[in-house]
Design an enzyme around this catalytic site. Structure first.
Site, PDB file in Angstrom:
ATOM      1  N   GLY A  15      -2.067  -3.720  16.956  1.00  0.00           N
ATOM      2  CA  GLY A  15      -1.483  -4.173  15.351  1.00  0.00           C
ATOM      3  C   GLY A  15      -0.118  -4.175  15.443  1.00  0.00           C
ATOM      4  O   GLY A  15       0.528  -3.334  15.746  1.00  0.00           O
ATOM      5  N   ASP A 146      -0.539   3.676  11.248  1.00  0.00           N
ATOM      6  CA  ASP A 146      -1.759   4.731  11.115  1.00  0.00           C
ATOM      7  C   ASP A 146      -1.116   6.226  11.240  1.00  0.00           C
ATOM      8  O   ASP A 146      -1.800   7.058  10.784  1.00  0.00           O
ATOM      9  CB  ASP A 146      -2.987   4.619  12.082  1.00  0.00           C
ATOM     10  N   MET A 190      -5.313   0.735   4.943  1.00  0.00           N
ATOM     11  CA  MET A 190      -5.460   0.614   6.170  1.00  0.00           C
ATOM     12  C   MET A 190      -5.887   2.140   6.701  1.00  0.00           C
ATOM     13  O   MET A 190      -5.024   3.007   6.053  1.00  0.00           O
ATOM     14  CB  MET A 190      -4.544   0.047   7.122  1.00  0.00           C
ATOM     15  N   GLY A 191      -6.336   2.320   7.899  1.00  0.00           N
ATOM     16  CA  GLY A 191      -6.444   3.655   8.602  1.00  0.00           C
ATOM     17  C   GLY A 191      -7.826   3.990   8.918  1.00  0.00           C
ATOM     18  O   GLY A 191      -8.533   4.091   8.172  1.00  0.00           O
ATOM     19  N   ARG A 192      -7.951   3.567  10.241  1.00  0.00           N
ATOM     20  CA  ARG A 192      -9.274   3.904  10.719  1.00  0.00           C
ATOM     21  C   ARG A 192      -9.869   5.333  10.645  1.00  0.00           C
ATOM     22  O   ARG A 192     -10.935   5.533   9.990  1.00  0.00           O
ATOM     23  CB  ARG A 192      -9.214   3.436  12.189  1.00  0.00           C
ATOM     24  N   GLU A 246      -9.728   2.615   4.437  1.00  0.00           N
ATOM     25  CA  GLU A 246     -10.789   1.384   5.077  1.00  0.00           C
ATOM     26  C   GLU A 246     -11.808   2.162   6.003  1.00  0.00           C
ATOM     27  O   GLU A 246     -12.864   1.839   6.135  1.00  0.00           O
ATOM     28  CB  GLU A 246     -10.164   0.371   5.639  1.00  0.00           C
ATOM     29  N   LEU A 300      -0.603  -7.403   4.112  1.00  0.00           N
ATOM     30  CA  LEU A 300       0.635  -7.125   3.542  1.00  0.00           C
ATOM     31  C   LEU A 300       1.291  -5.880   3.895  1.00  0.00           C
ATOM     32  O   LEU A 300       2.498  -5.377   3.991  1.00  0.00           O
ATOM     33  CB  LEU A 300       0.493  -7.352   1.984  1.00  0.00           C
ATOM     34  N   GLN A 301       0.396  -4.768   3.904  1.00  0.00           N
ATOM     35  CA  GLN A 301       1.044  -3.383   4.302  1.00  0.00           C
ATOM     36  C   GLN A 301       1.532  -3.245   5.454  1.00  0.00           C
ATOM     37  O   GLN A 301       2.636  -2.309   5.638  1.00  0.00           O
ATOM     38  CB  GLN A 301      -0.113  -2.413   3.999  1.00  0.00           C
ATOM     39  N   ARG A 302       1.127  -3.813   6.347  1.00  0.00           N
ATOM     40  CA  ARG A 302       1.773  -3.643   7.938  1.00  0.00           C
ATOM     41  C   ARG A 302       2.929  -4.436   8.420  1.00  0.00           C
ATOM     42  O   ARG A 302       3.573  -4.009   9.354  1.00  0.00           O
ATOM     43  CB  ARG A 302       0.416  -3.672   8.985  1.00  0.00           C
TER      44      ARG A 302
END
Lengths: 415, 415
Positions: A15, A146, A190-192, A246, A300-302
């Site tokens: 990403g 991340d 985000m952040g898996r 997330e 939008l954050q990345r």
């Protein structure tokens, strides 16, 4: 160390981030400064796929000023890819093809910019080249919002994303207080598997405008406990802001969206995240009978380079330059990492971490940086993250809008 | 014109913007500069409701530096409200109460900051005070990201929101092109009946990074035609970005979310928007069998002071100052408007528009600024909007994060 003359190729994987192009710029500028050793530097279109398909650009034909503009152009200008190489024992087709391309173009330097999966890809390719007796130096350049790469204090891409998330959270906080009616706000970040980015909402809290509760993937998620946490705050204040990763999941591995529907799986077998805010908002609205707004920072954050961190841009670029310098000095099979020398004043130096150690290892927030209840972070996180967002990247503008780079992208293919 | 000595009150109404506090700062700073006439300037908590409940702050006790910081603090620092006054013929309870409070606090100047509904409120109150023989000068200060107020070239709040939307659209554009797989992106922008903000995505287009299709409330929405538009572009390019206003509706008045579920109604009887991106994404994914991402800019677009427009902050502040100056000069029952003297160089002057003309009138994008197919805007819109976002507001920062104002909010209530 013997000097290795030949060409170089750089690719991006995974990403995008606000500064992945800054790393590309670093690699390109450093390689172009060593034309006596690196004859041509190529940029692969869509990462490893571009190499397999001989789809790459001759970077030496680009205008150096446009390479400068890459530093503050978000996303992946060359194109990225999510492509998983097979294990070489199972299927060596791709590896043989890569070797063929490397030989055809005399590629002696391979730089790959990405996260855990990409470092695994790097490592596999390097091992195959070594086994085949083809001399090629392979260096990984770290990248991921991340912030979960092993061995580095933080990862290029994280600081800019954190800066945007903290800023936007402060703004949402102000907005959520505009009426004196009840309001719960759920922010999805985000952040898996690691909560570094979600925890960045606590930086807004350090300025008095942060979430009341923060749920991270590092802590087992318990829906009923969260409901109790929210109810307690909401009953007292008529407002509650919740930040949720997330990737938050229950003890038995269930993600929030799984509580109501199906979850997609990507090419790496990772569950596709997203939708937690909407699902939680519905749930809380039903349970607490009040207005609940779910906000997904989404992509939008990345790519928020307009709010980028100056140190992030510098470190992304310098990581790329360092990869080239170290490869020229004879190093191979390392990822460049950032070591923090000091937080006040903020200072870093660059280190090398063996690819084999980085590949597929995930770094999470230490449990002692998370509060006892598991619904927030403490000062240790703030002390860690705040110096990373201290200055604006100063993105160049044109008519008040970002001036992105404009590459010529002249094909480097030989037929 | 007779000098009218007494006190003043300022309130905010409707949804927040990035610069509504700049207007408050303008009113406060100008009023404080005329202490010989305006003895005390009050700030009403939550607009008209704060006045009805005698819930307001004595602004003269605030630190002037903190009032300066208000200029770049988003949302509504005093608190806003969505409260609809009854028609005075139907129920004059609130009006009588307002008169009582005005008399008690010797309020001779009433400044109200808001959109169409708020100007209607202003107008009704002014008429009632006049009929009651209570001398009070009433001035409206314009505010709305929707940019739909009658008589003004543009509205404070619009330019900053447009600047953020254009910037974020450019970033999304870059992100959406990172993989060479098919991808459709649907951007949902605020705007109930006017498409000014949605059209701001075209500013990103002017920089080569904009949406392929733009759907505005000014044009009857046709789902099948949109599908055909998208399919044509997607078949050719494997990418398509669509910007859609939350307020888009079919010829027979159906909003996009109504195609799949219930729609809520707010206190003014307006249908609650939002959710169009998610609904359209589902629809397009089903019809075109490709990945579709729906992104709602949500409230991030209305409070993004970190990306604010310099002229917007200046004009919001100056509109507030001008309202005070004109009221002191004897004017009443007007809203301050912005008249554009020139676009190159960008220059404005301030004008007065009768409240009765502004109240409940909506200004939409002229049809001739929209392309023939009704799925985009032309150069006339770009020429109109681009000068409004030319410079950054230069929000002060602390540790790299916004430095918001910190008001003491000392109650002005007398018991």
């Amino acid at each position: 160390m013997s000097e290795l003359k030949g060409n170089a190729i750089f690719g991006q994987s995974g990403g995008p981030t606000a500064v992945i192009n800054a790393s590309a710029a670093g690699v390109f500028l450093e390689a172009l400064a060593h034309k006596d050793v690196i004859g041509t530097i190529y940029g692969a279109a869509h990462g490893i796929r571009g190499i397999l398909e001989e789809d790459f650009y001759d970077i030496s034909q680009e205008d150096p000023q446009e390479i400068e503009y890459m530093k503050t152009t978000p996303s992946s200008e060359l194109g990225s890819v999510r492509y998983k190489l097979a294990n070489v024992e199972d299927d060596d087709t791709d590896y043989k093809r890569l070797l063929e391309v490397f030989k055809k173009y005399d590629i002696r330097y391979f730089f790959y910019n990405g996260g855990n999966d990409s470092m695994d890809t790097c490592n596999k390719i390097s091992k195959f080249m070594q086994k085949s007796g083809y001399e090629c130096r392979v260096m990984g350049v770290p990248k991921t919002i991340d912030n979960d790469l092993y061995g580095t204090d933080h990862c290029p891409g994280f600081s800019s994303a954190a800066r945007y998330i903290a800023t936007a959270t402060m703004e949402v906080y102000k907005d959520a207080r505009v009426y004196d009616t009840g309001m719960i706000t759920v922010l999805e970040v985000m952040g898996r598997n690691a909560g570094w980015l979600t925890a960045a909402t606590a930086l807004a809290g350090a300025k008095g405008c942060g979430p009341d509760l923060i749920y991270l993937p590092e802590v087992d998620f318990d829906l009923e406990q969260m409901l109790a946490d929210v109810k307690k705050i909401f009953d007292r204040e008529k407002k509650c802001i919740i930040a949720v990763s997330e990737g938050v999941k229950t003890r038995d591995g269930k993600y929030i969206p799984e509580l109501v529907g199906e979850v997609k799986v990507d090419a790496f077998g990772h569950k596709q995240m997203g939708g937690a805010a909407a699902v939680l908002a519905q749930y809380l609205e039903r349970e607490l009978k009040t207005k609940v707004r779910g906000i997904e920072f989404s992509l939008l954050q990345r790519c928020a380079a307009h709010c980028g961190s100056k140190s992030d841009v510098e470190e992304a670029c310098e990581s790329g330059r360092e990869a080239v310098r170290q490869a020229l000095a004879g190093k191979t099979d390392f990822m460049v990492g950032v070591d923090r020398v000091s937080s006040k004043p903020y200072q870093v130096r660059y280190i090398l971490i063996p690819l084999s150690e980085v590949a597929n290892t995930e770094r999470k927030i230490p449990r002692e940086w998370i509060n006892e209840a598991g619904n927030g972070v403490n000062q240790a996180y703030i002390d860690y993250a705040l110096p990373l967002i201290a200055e604006d990247a100063g993105q160049p503008k044109e008519d008040g809008l970002p001036r992105f780079c404009r590459l010529k992208k002249i094909p480097g293919r030989k037929d």
